[in-house]
Design a protein around this motif. Structure first.
Motif, PDB file in Angstrom:
ATOM      1  N   TYR A  99      -2.500   3.373 -11.074  1.00 23.80           N
ATOM      2  CA  TYR A  99      -2.391   3.747  -9.661  1.00 23.80           C
ATOM      3  C   TYR A  99      -1.863   2.588  -8.814  1.00 23.80           C
ATOM      4  CZ  TYR A  99      -6.805   1.256  -8.991  1.00 23.80           C
ATOM      5  OH  TYR A  99      -7.778   0.287  -8.938  1.00 23.80           O
ATOM      6  N   VAL A 100      -2.143   1.348  -9.197  1.00 18.72           N
ATOM      7  CA  VAL A 100      -1.627   0.192  -8.456  1.00 18.72           C
ATOM      8  C   VAL A 100      -0.128   0.054  -8.718  1.00 18.72           C
ATOM      9  CG1 VAL A 100      -1.738  -2.306  -8.167  1.00 18.72           C
ATOM     10  CG2 VAL A 100      -3.842  -0.996  -8.520  1.00 18.72           C
ATOM     11  N   ARG A 101       0.275   0.191  -9.951  1.00 20.77           N
ATOM     12  CA  ARG A 101       1.700   0.114 -10.292  1.00 20.77           C
ATOM     13  C   ARG A 101       2.483   1.190  -9.559  1.00 20.77           C
ATOM     14  NH1 ARG A 101       5.478   2.388 -13.255  1.00 20.77           N
ATOM     15  NH2 ARG A 101       4.104   3.934 -14.141  1.00 20.77           N
ATOM     16  N   ILE A 102       1.951   2.381  -9.526  1.00 22.13           N
ATOM     17  CA  ILE A 102       2.622   3.481  -8.832  1.00 22.13           C
ATOM     18  C   ILE A 102       2.731   3.181  -7.343  1.00 22.13           C
ATOM     19  CG2 ILE A 102       2.378   5.899  -8.141  1.00 22.13           C
ATOM     20  CD1 ILE A 102       1.205   6.379 -10.997  1.00 22.13           C
ATOM     21  N   ALA A 103       1.669   2.645  -6.773  1.00 21.35           N
ATOM     22  CA  ALA A 103       1.698   2.305  -5.342  1.00 21.35           C
ATOM     23  C   ALA A 103       2.739   1.220  -5.059  1.00 21.35           C
ATOM     24  CB  ALA A 103       0.316   1.855  -4.876  1.00 21.35           C
ATOM     25  N   VAL A 104       2.837   0.233  -5.946  1.00 20.66           N
ATOM     26  CA  VAL A 104       3.836  -0.825  -5.763  1.00 20.66           C
ATOM     27  C   VAL A 104       5.245  -0.240  -5.904  1.00 20.66           C
ATOM     28  CG1 VAL A 104       4.782  -2.947  -6.763  1.00 20.66           C
ATOM     29  CG2 VAL A 104       2.319  -2.711  -6.447  1.00 20.66           C
ATOM     30  N   LEU A 105       5.446   0.662  -6.855  1.00 20.75           N
ATOM     31  CA  LEU A 105       6.761   1.286  -7.033  1.00 20.75           C
ATOM     32  C   LEU A 105       7.171   2.123  -5.825  1.00 20.75           C
ATOM     33  CD1 LEU A 105       6.618   2.440 -10.764  1.00 20.75           C
ATOM     34  CD2 LEU A 105       7.987   0.595  -9.803  1.00 20.75           C
ATOM     35  N   LYS A 106       6.195   2.642  -5.106  1.00 23.39           N
ATOM     36  CA  LYS A 106       6.502   3.470  -3.932  1.00 23.39           C
ATOM     37  C   LYS A 106       6.759   2.648  -2.676  1.00 23.39           C
ATOM     38  CE  LYS A 106       4.137   7.630  -5.473  1.00 23.39           C
ATOM     39  NZ  LYS A 106       3.041   8.563  -5.232  1.00 23.39           N
ATOM     40  N   LEU A 107       6.536   1.347  -2.761  1.00 26.96           N
ATOM     41  CA  LEU A 107       6.824   0.499  -1.598  1.00 26.96           C
ATOM     42  C   LEU A 107       8.325   0.519  -1.314  1.00 26.96           C
ATOM     43  CD1 LEU A 107       4.693  -2.700  -2.337  1.00 26.96           C
ATOM     44  CD2 LEU A 107       4.335  -1.084  -0.471  1.00 26.96           C
ATOM     45  N   PRO A 108       8.715   0.318  -0.058  1.00 24.54           N
ATOM     46  CA  PRO A 108      10.144   0.147   0.239  1.00 24.54           C
ATOM     47  C   PRO A 108      10.694  -1.024  -0.565  1.00 24.54           C
ATOM     48  CG  PRO A 108       8.895   0.454   2.260  1.00 24.54           C
ATOM     49  CD  PRO A 108       7.891   0.309   1.148  1.00 24.54           C
ATOM     50  N   LYS A 109      11.967  -0.962  -0.930  1.00 23.37           N
ATOM     51  CA  LYS A 109      12.587  -1.935  -1.814  1.00 23.37           C
ATOM     52  C   LYS A 109      12.396  -3.372  -1.352  1.00 23.37           C
ATOM     53  CE  LYS A 109      16.977  -3.521  -3.530  1.00 23.37           C
ATOM     54  NZ  LYS A 109      16.374  -4.801  -3.570  1.00 23.37           N
ATOM     55  N   LYS A 110      12.545  -3.613  -0.047  1.00 21.94           N
ATOM     56  CA  LYS A 110      12.451  -4.986   0.444  1.00 21.94           C
ATOM     57  C   LYS A 110      11.055  -5.568   0.223  1.00 21.94           C
ATOM     58  CE  LYS A 110      11.646  -3.761   5.294  1.00 21.94           C
ATOM     59  NZ  LYS A 110      12.172  -3.914   6.646  1.00 21.94           N
ATOM     60  N   TYR A 111      10.034  -4.728   0.147  1.00 27.01           N
ATOM     61  CA  TYR A 111       8.685  -5.209  -0.128  1.00 27.01           C
ATOM     62  C   TYR A 111       8.420  -5.271  -1.624  1.00 27.01           C
ATOM     63  CZ  TYR A 111       7.990  -3.989   4.799  1.00 27.01           C
ATOM     64  OH  TYR A 111       8.092  -3.896   6.155  1.00 27.01           O
ATOM     65  N   LYS A 112       8.930  -4.289  -2.346  1.00 29.98           N
ATOM     66  CA  LYS A 112       8.668  -4.182  -3.789  1.00 29.98           C
ATOM     67  C   LYS A 112       9.136  -5.437  -4.529  1.00 29.98           C
ATOM     68  CE  LYS A 112      11.021  -0.950  -5.646  1.00 29.98           C
ATOM     69  NZ  LYS A 112      11.578   0.276  -6.224  1.00 29.98           N
ATOM     70  N   ASP A 113      10.344  -5.919  -4.226  1.00 27.25           N
ATOM     71  CA  ASP A 113      10.877  -7.096  -4.903  1.00 27.25           C
ATOM     72  C   ASP A 113       9.987  -8.313  -4.685  1.00 27.25           C
ATOM     73  OD1 ASP A 113      13.008  -5.544  -5.647  1.00 27.25           O
ATOM     74  OD2 ASP A 113      14.389  -6.372  -4.157  1.00 27.25           O
ATOM     75  N   ILE A 114       9.586  -8.502  -3.452  1.00 28.86           N
ATOM     76  CA  ILE A 114       8.781  -9.677  -3.109  1.00 28.86           C
ATOM     77  C   ILE A 114       7.399  -9.593  -3.742  1.00 28.86           C
ATOM     78  CG2 ILE A 114       7.673 -10.873  -1.175  1.00 28.86           C
ATOM     79  CD1 ILE A 114      10.266 -10.263   0.408  1.00 28.86           C
ATOM     80  N   VAL A 115       6.781  -8.423  -3.699  1.00 28.41           N
ATOM     81  CA  VAL A 115       5.460  -8.246  -4.317  1.00 28.41           C
ATOM     82  C   VAL A 115       5.545  -8.519  -5.811  1.00 28.41           C
ATOM     83  CG1 VAL A 115       3.709  -6.520  -4.923  1.00 28.41           C
ATOM     84  CG2 VAL A 115       4.544  -6.671  -2.578  1.00 28.41           C
ATOM     85  N   TYR A 116       6.600  -8.016  -6.454  1.00 31.39           N
ATOM     86  CA  TYR A 116       6.757  -8.240  -7.887  1.00 31.39           C
ATOM     87  C   TYR A 116       6.874  -9.731  -8.203  1.00 31.39           C
ATOM     88  CZ  TYR A 116       8.508  -8.547 -12.539  1.00 31.39           C
ATOM     89  OH  TYR A 116       8.652  -8.914 -13.846  1.00 31.39           O
ATOM     90  N   LEU A 117       7.787 -10.397  -7.511  1.00 33.79           N
ATOM     91  CA  LEU A 117       8.013 -11.815  -7.797  1.00 33.79           C
ATOM     92  C   LEU A 117       6.766 -12.648  -7.495  1.00 33.79           C
ATOM     93  CD1 LEU A 117      11.648 -12.253  -6.457  1.00 33.79           C
ATOM     94  CD2 LEU A 117      10.906 -12.246  -8.838  1.00 33.79           C
ATOM     95  N   TYR A 118       6.048 -12.302  -6.453  1.00 30.01           N
ATOM     96  CA  TYR A 118       4.890 -13.086  -6.047  1.00 30.01           C
ATOM     97  C   TYR A 118       3.694 -12.849  -6.983  1.00 30.01           C
ATOM     98  CZ  TYR A 118       1.475 -15.262  -2.920  1.00 30.01           C
ATOM     99  OH  TYR A 118       0.516 -16.071  -2.383  1.00 30.01           O
TER     100      TYR A 118
END
Length: 160
Positions: A99-118
Motif C-alpha cells: 500500500y505504501v508503494r502504491i501510494a508513492v506510485l500515485k504521487l505526481p511525477k515531480k514528487y515521486k522522483d524525489i521521494v524515490y531518490l531520498y
C-alpha cells in the motif's frame, strides 16, 4: 567504449537500482527489462570518465530516468494496450508494504522522483538537486509536500 569487466562490474553494482527506477516509471517488468538493457548499452558505449563511484551512480540514475521517459514517449507504447490491462498476466504477490508503494506510485511525477531518490536510494537533498537539475530548496519543498500527500492518504507520521 568500456571493456567487458567494467560492464559486468557496473551491472553487478547498479542492476537493482536501475530495475527499481524502471519499474517505478514503467510499472511493467517486461518494459523494465528493455530499458535496463538500453541503460547498460549506453553505459558500455560511453567513454565518460567518472570522478567517483557516486558520480557514476548518479550518471546511471540520470540515464535510467531519461531512458524511461523516452520509452514512455514511444508511439507504439502510447497506442497499444498492455497485457496487464487485458488481465492475461497473473497478479504478483503482494509485499507487506504494498500500500505504501502504491501510494508513492500515485504521487505526481515531480514528487515521486524525489521521494524515490531520498528514501529508497538514500540521496541527500543537495545530491538530488544535482541529479534532477533543480534547486536544493525545491527538493525540500517537494519532499515536504509529498510527505503531506502521503500522510493524508495513508495516515501516520512521515517526519524523519
Amino acid at each position: 567504449m568500456r571493456n567487458e569487466f567494467d560492464l559486468k562490474t557496473a551491472i553487478d553494482k547498479y542492476s537493482d537500482t536501475v530495475k527499481r527506477i524502471c519499474y517505478l516509471y514503467l510499472k511493467n517488468s517486461y518494459d523494465t527489462e528493455d530499458v535496463f538493457q538500453n541503460v547498460f548499452l549506453k553505459y558500455a558505449l560511453s567513454d565518460k570518465v567518472f570522478e567517483s563511484a557516486e558520480n557514476e551512480k548518479a550518471w546511471i540514475i540520470r540515464v535510467t530516468m531519461n531512458a524511461c521517459k523516452d520509452f514512455g514517449r514511444n508511439y507504439f507504447r502510447k497506442n497499444t494496450v498492455p497485457l496487464e490491462a487485458a488481465g492475461m498476466i497473473p497478479a504478483e504477490e503482494k509485499e507487506d508494504f504494498e500500500y505504501v508503494r502504491i501510494a508513492v506510485l500515485k504521487l505526481p511525477k515531480k514528487y515521486k522522483d524525489i521521494v524515490y531518490l531520498y528514501y529508497f536510494e538514500g540521496y541527500k537533498a543537495d545530491e538530488i538537486a544535482g541529479i534532477i537539475g533543480i534547486n536544493e530548496n525545491t527538493v525540500y519543498t517537494r519532499l515536504a509536500r509529498a510527505r503531506k500527500i502521503l500522510k493524508d492518504k495513508l495516515g501516520g507520521d512521515f517526519d524523519e
